[in-house]
Design a protein around this motif. Structure first.
Motif, mmCIF file in Angstrom:
data_model
loop_
_atom_site.group_PDB
_atom_site.id
_atom_site.type_symbol
_atom_site.label_atom_id
_atom_site.label_comp_id
_atom_site.label_asym_id
_atom_site.label_seq_id
_atom_site.Cartn_x
_atom_site.Cartn_y
_atom_site.Cartn_z
ATOM 1 N N GLU A 257 2.156 11.819 0.310
ATOM 2 C CA GLU A 257 2.981 12.216 1.455
ATOM 3 C C GLU A 257 4.449 12.396 1.092
ATOM 4 O O GLU A 257 5.223 12.922 1.897
ATOM 5 C CB GLU A 257 2.850 11.173 2.571
ATOM 6 C CG GLU A 257 1.428 11.083 3.142
ATOM 7 C CD GLU A 257 1.278 9.948 4.149
ATOM 8 O OE1 GLU A 257 2.316 9.336 4.497
ATOM 9 O OE2 GLU A 257 0.144 9.677 4.577
ATOM 10 N N GLY A 258 4.848 11.940 -0.092
ATOM 11 C CA GLY A 258 6.228 12.102 -0.525
ATOM 12 C C GLY A 258 7.227 11.297 0.285
ATOM 13 O O GLY A 258 8.388 11.685 0.415
ATOM 14 N N PRO B 289 -0.591 15.104 -9.089
ATOM 15 C CA PRO B 289 0.790 15.604 -9.046
ATOM 16 C C PRO B 289 1.485 15.488 -10.398
ATOM 17 O O PRO B 289 1.440 14.445 -11.038
ATOM 18 C CB PRO B 289 1.452 14.704 -7.990
ATOM 19 C CG PRO B 289 0.625 13.457 -7.977
ATOM 20 C CD PRO B 289 -0.774 13.890 -8.268
ATOM 21 N N LYS B 290 2.137 16.551 -10.812
ATOM 22 C CA LYS B 290 2.828 16.568 -12.095
ATOM 23 C C LYS B 290 4.214 15.936 -12.005
ATOM 24 O O LYS B 290 4.832 15.642 -13.030
ATOM 25 C CB LYS B 290 2.927 17.998 -12.612
ATOM 26 C CG LYS B 290 1.586 18.669 -12.880
ATOM 27 C CD LYS B 290 1.780 20.063 -13.461
ATOM 28 C CE LYS B 290 0.430 20.758 -13.688
ATOM 29 N NZ LYS B 290 -0.433 20.011 -14.621
ATOM 30 N N ASN B 291 4.712 15.756 -10.775
ATOM 31 C CA ASN B 291 6.063 15.230 -10.623
ATOM 32 C C ASN B 291 6.103 13.715 -10.454
ATOM 33 O O ASN B 291 7.161 13.147 -10.190
ATOM 34 C CB ASN B 291 6.759 15.880 -9.429
ATOM 35 C CG ASN B 291 6.065 15.586 -8.115
ATOM 36 O OD1 ASN B 291 4.841 15.707 -8.019
ATOM 37 N ND2 ASN B 291 6.825 15.202 -7.093
ATOM 38 N N TRP B 292 4.961 13.046 -10.611
ATOM 39 C CA TRP B 292 4.937 11.593 -10.505
ATOM 40 C C TRP B 292 4.528 10.977 -11.833
ATOM 41 O O TRP B 292 3.614 11.461 -12.501
ATOM 42 C CB TRP B 292 3.983 11.136 -9.405
ATOM 43 C CG TRP B 292 4.601 11.203 -8.043
ATOM 44 C CD1 TRP B 292 4.552 12.247 -7.168
ATOM 45 C CD2 TRP B 292 5.371 10.184 -7.412
ATOM 46 N NE1 TRP B 292 5.252 11.946 -6.021
ATOM 47 C CE2 TRP B 292 5.765 10.683 -6.146
ATOM 48 C CE3 TRP B 292 5.780 8.912 -7.775
ATOM 49 C CZ2 TRP B 292 6.542 9.941 -5.248
ATOM 50 C CZ3 TRP B 292 6.544 8.162 -6.889
ATOM 51 C CH2 TRP B 292 6.924 8.674 -5.641
ATOM 52 N N LYS B 293 5.209 9.917 -12.184
ATOM 53 C CA LYS B 293 4.912 9.214 -13.431
ATOM 54 C C LYS B 293 4.815 7.721 -13.155
ATOM 55 O O LYS B 293 5.590 7.179 -12.364
ATOM 56 C CB LYS B 293 6.008 9.491 -14.463
ATOM 57 C CG LYS B 293 5.750 8.852 -15.826
ATOM 58 C CD LYS B 293 6.822 9.237 -16.832
ATOM 59 C CE LYS B 293 6.531 8.605 -18.198
ATOM 60 N NZ LYS B 293 7.564 8.977 -19.195
ATOM 61 N N PHE B 294 3.861 7.064 -13.818
ATOM 62 C CA PHE B 294 3.735 5.608 -13.696
ATOM 63 C C PHE B 294 4.220 4.963 -14.982
ATOM 64 O O PHE B 294 3.933 5.447 -16.083
ATOM 65 C CB PHE B 294 2.292 5.196 -13.433
ATOM 66 C CG PHE B 294 2.129 3.702 -13.251
ATOM 67 C CD1 PHE B 294 2.470 3.104 -12.039
ATOM 68 C CD2 PHE B 294 1.675 2.903 -14.287
ATOM 69 C CE1 PHE B 294 2.344 1.722 -11.875
ATOM 70 C CE2 PHE B 294 1.550 1.531 -14.130
ATOM 71 C CZ PHE B 294 1.882 0.935 -12.917
ATOM 72 N N VAL B 295 4.945 3.858 -14.832
ATOM 73 C CA VAL B 295 5.543 3.161 -15.972
ATOM 74 C C VAL B 295 5.028 1.729 -16.030
ATOM 75 O O VAL B 295 5.008 1.017 -15.016
ATOM 76 C CB VAL B 295 7.080 3.144 -15.854
ATOM 77 C CG1 VAL B 295 7.700 2.309 -16.976
ATOM 78 C CG2 VAL B 295 7.634 4.563 -15.868
ATOM 79 N N THR C 84 0.820 -1.210 0.000
ATOM 80 C CA THR C 84 0.000 0.000 0.000
ATOM 81 C C THR C 84 0.860 1.269 0.000
ATOM 82 O O THR C 84 0.335 2.366 0.128
ATOM 83 C CB THR C 84 -0.943 0.031 1.222
ATOM 84 O OG1 THR C 84 -0.155 0.101 2.422
ATOM 85 C CG2 THR C 84 -1.825 -1.197 1.258
ATOM 86 N N ALA C 85 2.163 1.113 -0.152
ATOM 87 C CA ALA C 85 3.053 2.270 -0.087
ATOM 88 C C ALA C 85 2.687 3.335 -1.100
ATOM 89 O O ALA C 85 2.781 4.533 -0.819
ATOM 90 C CB ALA C 85 4.504 1.823 -0.297
ATOM 91 N N VAL C 86 2.233 2.928 -2.279
ATOM 92 C CA VAL C 86 1.958 3.911 -3.325
ATOM 93 C C VAL C 86 0.744 4.773 -3.006
ATOM 94 O O VAL C 86 0.678 5.935 -3.402
ATOM 95 C CB VAL C 86 1.778 3.202 -4.693
ATOM 96 C CG1 VAL C 86 0.450 2.452 -4.762
ATOM 97 C CG2 VAL C 86 1.919 4.183 -5.840
ATOM 98 N N THR C 87 -0.239 4.232 -2.281
ATOM 99 C CA THR C 87 -1.450 5.012 -2.009
ATOM 100 C C THR C 87 -1.188 6.152 -1.034
ATOM 101 O O THR C 87 -1.872 7.175 -1.066
ATOM 102 C CB THR C 87 -2.577 4.102 -1.458
ATOM 103 O OG1 THR C 87 -2.127 3.430 -0.289
ATOM 104 C CG2 THR C 87 -2.995 3.088 -2.500
#
Length: 392
Positions: free
Chosen positions: A258-259, A282-288, A250-253
């Motif tokens: 919370e950064g 958030p614009k600074n996060w990207k999923f791959v 659940t770390a991603v949620t």
């Protein structure tokens, strides 16, 4: 897989795999809607199965469903009950192992009609006589499923199951910390040792964690070869583990809003929940969706051996495959049901971040369904050693 043993021995067949699936489901819809599912689950815990009269000469008046906690849209359950007159009783489990143990111990007398196994557990359940073959003529909506999510390797021809929800695995990263482009598991492993060191979270699932190494090195993630497993253990324990901060599904949620991490292995729908947990995406996060491959996991509808209400069971599964019900499911759970046309509808209705629920056909074509094979116990051992090393 030791699937030839009789049903009474089914508990012994189950590798001691982690329970990350529970945490994935528990938070899919976010905390705001958890209460609705818990009401249904709490009522179902007072299980009292018995004979059931017919509603109208066609359907039984009761249906007993054994599923994951908070994994069914209450609106869909209520709509089915109102239309059919069937009372749906939900009972919940926290792992495939728990569900299989219950069915195996009762030998067809569990009282459950519908169960929701993850695909890679289906061969074991079939071999032990825990599931009924499906009569496709009684599922008029089975044709609504996209062929990409039918005829899986663990159930050719959908003889025992149909798709309920499916997803895959990838990673999210903070582009303020990791400024280079990221596209592969090799990129993940490199960034974990450099820019993101000590701020890395990986899943608790042994197959998922080890598949990062196998993917980065061009090895089949379902390998059972000793040389592959030995090399994987050496790398993950000695090279990667010292850089890992958490093993947490659940770390991603929470980690995105919370950064608390800068690089997170995650299920696609959970990554979306993390990005939607802030006031603005958030614009600074990207999923791959990483190359070369990742897991294609699928949870399925199946009818248990000894089901006392088979007509109601078929009617329920068929109702869940209707487009409107499927769309409500996607909106509630945050994962695709595999029904055709949902991506187009989601985009039309302003569904946030649809690309994190509906990967492209190119991504889907290179996914690999996880297998529960003879390497399962070794994978558990590898990740246990990783955890020990990371915490030392």
């Amino acid at each position: 897989m030791r699937g030839s043993r009789r049903a009474a021995d089914v508990v012994a067949l189950i590798p001691e795999v982690g329970s990350s699936r529970l945490t994935r489901r528990a938070l899919l819809s976010g905390f705001a809607v958890a209460g609705a599912g818990l009401v249904l689950t709490a009522c179902s815990r007072q299980t009292a199965f018995g004979a059931s009269a017919r509603v109208d000469g066609t359907l039984e008046s009761q249906l007993n469903v054994y599923s994951w906690g908070d994994y069914d849209d209450p609106a869909n359950i209520n709509a089915f009950q109102k239309k059919s007159g069937v009372t749906v009783q939900l009972d919940s489990y926290g792992s495939n192992e728990e569900m299989i143990a219950k069915l195996g111990a009762t030998r067809g007398t569990s009282g459950y009609d519908i169960v929701v196994p993850t695909g890679n557990y289906v061969p074991m359940m079939v071999a032990n006589g825990l599931l009924q073959k499906l009569d496709h003529s009684r599922l008029k909506n089975i044709g609504n499923l996209d062929p990409l999510y039918t005829n899986q390797s663990w159930d050719p021809g959908n003889r025992y199951t149909v798709c309920k929800d499916w997803g895959t695995t990838g990673f999210a990263y903070d582009t303020d910390v990791i400024t280079r482009p990221m596209s592969s598991w090799a990129d993940f492993l490199d960034a974990a040792q450099h820019e993101a060191s000590k701020n890395v979270a990986v899943l608790e699932d042994p197959w998922e964690v080890t598949s990062m190494y196998f993917g980065a090195h061009g090895i089949d993630p379902n390998t059972t070869k000793k040389a592959d497993l030995d090399a994987c253990e050496t790398y993950l324990v000695n090279t990667l583990a010292p850089h890992v901060k958490a093993f947490n599904s659940t770390a991603v949620t929470s980690g995105i809003p919370e950064g608390t991490f800068s690089l997170i292995q995650a299920f696609n729908g959970d990554a979306r929940q993390g990005m939607l947990a802030t006031d603005t995406i958030p614009k600074n996060w990207k999923f791959v969706y990483p190359t070369p491959t990742a897991n294609l996991w699928m949870d399925t509808w199946a009818i248990a051996t000894g089901a006392q209400h088979p007509d109601a069971a078929y009617a329920f599964i068929d109702a869940m495959l209707e487009p409107d019900a499927s769309y409500r499911e996607v909106d509630y759970i945050g994962y695709s049901t595999g029904v055709k046309g949902l991506e187009e509808r989601a985009k039309e209705e302003g569904f946030d971040l649809p690309e994190l629920v509906f990967p492209s056909a190119e991504v889907i074509s290179r996914l690999t369904p996880a297998e529960l094979n003879d390497a399962a116990e070794r994978l558990v051992s590898i990740v246990n050693r990783m955890m020990a090393k990371a915490g030392s």
